[in-house]
Design an enzyme around this catalytic site. Structure first.
Site, PDB file in Angstrom:
ATOM      1  CG  PHE A 111      -0.385   0.519   2.478  1.00 34.03           C
ATOM      2  CD1 PHE A 111       0.296  -0.312   3.340  1.00 34.03           C
ATOM      3  CD2 PHE A 111      -0.520   1.858   2.802  1.00 34.03           C
ATOM      4  CE1 PHE A 111       0.835   0.175   4.520  1.00 34.03           C
ATOM      5  CE2 PHE A 111       0.014   2.359   3.985  1.00 34.03           C
ATOM      6  CZ  PHE A 111       0.697   1.513   4.842  1.00 34.03           C
ATOM      7  CE  LYS A 112       4.953   1.001   4.806  1.00 32.55           C
ATOM      8  NZ  LYS A 112       4.405  -0.357   5.030  1.00 32.55           N
ATOM      9  CG  ASP A 113       4.058   0.855  -4.515  1.00 29.01           C
ATOM     10  OD1 ASP A 113       5.211   1.249  -4.280  1.00 29.01           O
ATOM     11  OD2 ASP A 113       3.794  -0.320  -4.856  1.00 29.01           O
TER      12      ASP A 113
END
Ligand SMILES: *Cc1c(COP(=O)(O)O)cnc(C)c1O
Length: 466
Positions: A111-113
């Site tokens: 999810f960090k993208d």
């Protein structure tokens, strides 16, 4: 729009300076001085928009006055254009009012993208405008590092140094960081835990002379711009499920409190979120806090969900600031006590209020395997260990079966193939863009947990110092 520090002793800044600063100079975290709002009409108008369009509409007030509107819309459109699902953050139904929000369709499969792909572009844009360069230093328990590296690689105005705990990330996670062959990318495998890595980064930022010499900057979840970008998928999911006409609950596997703080921020904007369930692994400092009202630092234990192997939840400070009526002195006192004694507590009246919104849930490795297996048997879906903790937390703690519960799937199952295969007998395949990951050469340096050694390394890496 201006931003102030949770500790009240750093300069008030506008968005582009908050972006470049990361951590505030007084050790605090930046937050908007006045929060924008999303009215019911605005929420209705957002439902079903393409993700990038919705993202621009949600984020625009936060960058107000610092980046031209057209430039910002262009950056956002480029950002979500590299994701490999047309919906960007698709919802998948697991059961009645039981949903999974898939946040793993970006370049590094976590999810960090969703925030970092935007941050890399924002950095580049703002630095070019100002004619400046920065050295980005970050700590990672696995996923932040690869997402940050992928977002900053080959950007002319940026050098990036990422510290990961040696031997404590999955092989896929490590290779995603160490196989990037760009000259501006540097990987340190620190002999220590993730918290040691994080302390090291904080120490570099607290060394004012060093910080200024290298123009140090952070992309950790302490950076406000990451929180801002994460607010978007909560708004997208909730409006798709009927908000503002219907309340929605979220279950978030978290360690740093970053992702769930973004949900709290979305609620503050006006999104009707009825409940936030925080899922943790055996490193359960947050879950213990919601149970007891005491935040007590423990020892970090390695688990199947390494991105949550954390005992200091940095972003919790933002929530504390809100909890204490934006009294920066109170936050300073509590954070000081926590630093000294490894604990602080919150009175029972406040805890009662906190528990009307938050619940905490913990799941050990055996429980995590069982959930991965059960979801596979029930639905045919393979989920990663972090996502499994989210799903289990939502199912265990939900208050109202008529309210949709959305669990966040924070990583692609192929990022943690061993755990998923052990639980289901099925080995998840890497998507095509990473299919040759195990053939690519690696590049990283193992360093002792020693401040001067790490500082010297970062100074050599930073082109700004040359
Ligand atoms: C980083 C990460 C988390 C935890 O995120 P927080 O910022 O601590 O909320 C959870 N799952 C995965 C897969 C991650 O990469």
């Amino acid at each position: 729009m201006t931003y102030h520090s949770t500790r009240g002793q750093a300069p008030v800044l506008v968005f582009d300076d908050v972006l470049l600063a990361g951590l505030a100079r007084d050790g605090g975290l930046y937050l908007p001085q006045r929060w924008p709002t999303l009215s019911a009409d605005e929420l209705r108008s957002l439902a079903g928009l393409p993700y990038a369009e919705l993202a621009v509409r949600v984020m625009r007030p936060f960058i107000n006055g610092t980046i031209a509107e057209d430039d910002f819309a262009q950056l956002v459109s480029e950002t979500y254009g590299v994701f490999d699902h047309a919906a960007v953050a698709p919802l998948k139904q697991l059961g009645r009012n039981d949903w999974l929000l898939e946040l793993f369709h970006g370049p590094t499969l976590a999810f960090k993208d969703y925030a970092l792909q935007l941050l890399g572009r924002l950095f580049d844009h703002v630095l070019r405008t100002k004619g400046r360069r920065v050295t980005i230093v970050g700590a990672t328990s696995g996923d932040t590092g690869s997402a940050a590296i992928e977002a900053c690689r080959d950007r002319e105005a940026v050098d990036i140094v990422i510290l990961h705990p040696h031997g404590r990330t999955s092989e896929v996670q490590r290779r995603q960081m160490t196989t990037v062959a760009s000259a501006n990318v540097h990987n340190i495998a620190l002999e220590g835990t993730f918290d040691d890595c994080q302390d090291m980064v904080k120490a570099m930022f607290n060394d004012q002379a060093f910080r200024d010499e290298l123009n140090l900057s952070a992309v950790n979840s302490i950076n406000w711009a990451r929180i801002m970008a994460q607010i978007v998928y909560y708004v997208a999911a909730a409006t798709a499920l009927g908000a503002p006409g219907r309340e929605v609950a979220f279950a978030v596997p978290t360690g740093n409190f970053g992702n769930v703080y973004a949900a709290f921020a979305a609620r503050r904007l006006g999104l009707p979120i009825s409940q936030l369930v925080v899922g943790s692994n055996t490193n359960d400092i947050l879950t213990r806090f919601f149970e007891t009202g005491e935040m007590v630092m423990g020892q970090v234990v390695p688990t199947l969900s390494p991105s949550m192997d954390i005992q200091v939840s940095s972003n919790f400070e933002r929530y504390l600031f809100d909890l204490f009526g934006e009294d920066a002195g109170e936050v300073r006192a509590r954070m000081g006590a926590f630093r000294q004694s490894g604990r602080f507590s919150v009175d029972s009246a406040r805890m009662t209020a906190i528990r009307t919104l938050f619940a905490g849930y913990r799941l050990d490795d055996e429980g995590t395997r069982q959930v991965i297996r059960r979801i596979y048997q029930e639905t045919g879906e393979l989920i990663d260990p972090h996502s499994a903790i989210g799903v289990a937390a939502g199912r265990a703690c939900r208050r109202d079966p008529a309210t949709p519960m959305v669990a966040l799937a924070t990583a692609h199952p192929a990022k943690f193939p061993a755990a998923v295969e052990a639980a289901t007998g099925v080995r998840p395949a890497l998507p095509p863009r990473l299919a040759d990951l195990f053939e690519r050469p690696e590049r990283y340096d193992v360093l002792p947990n020693d401040f001067d050694t790490v500082k010297a390394y970062v100074r050599r890496a930073a082109r700004v110092a040359a």
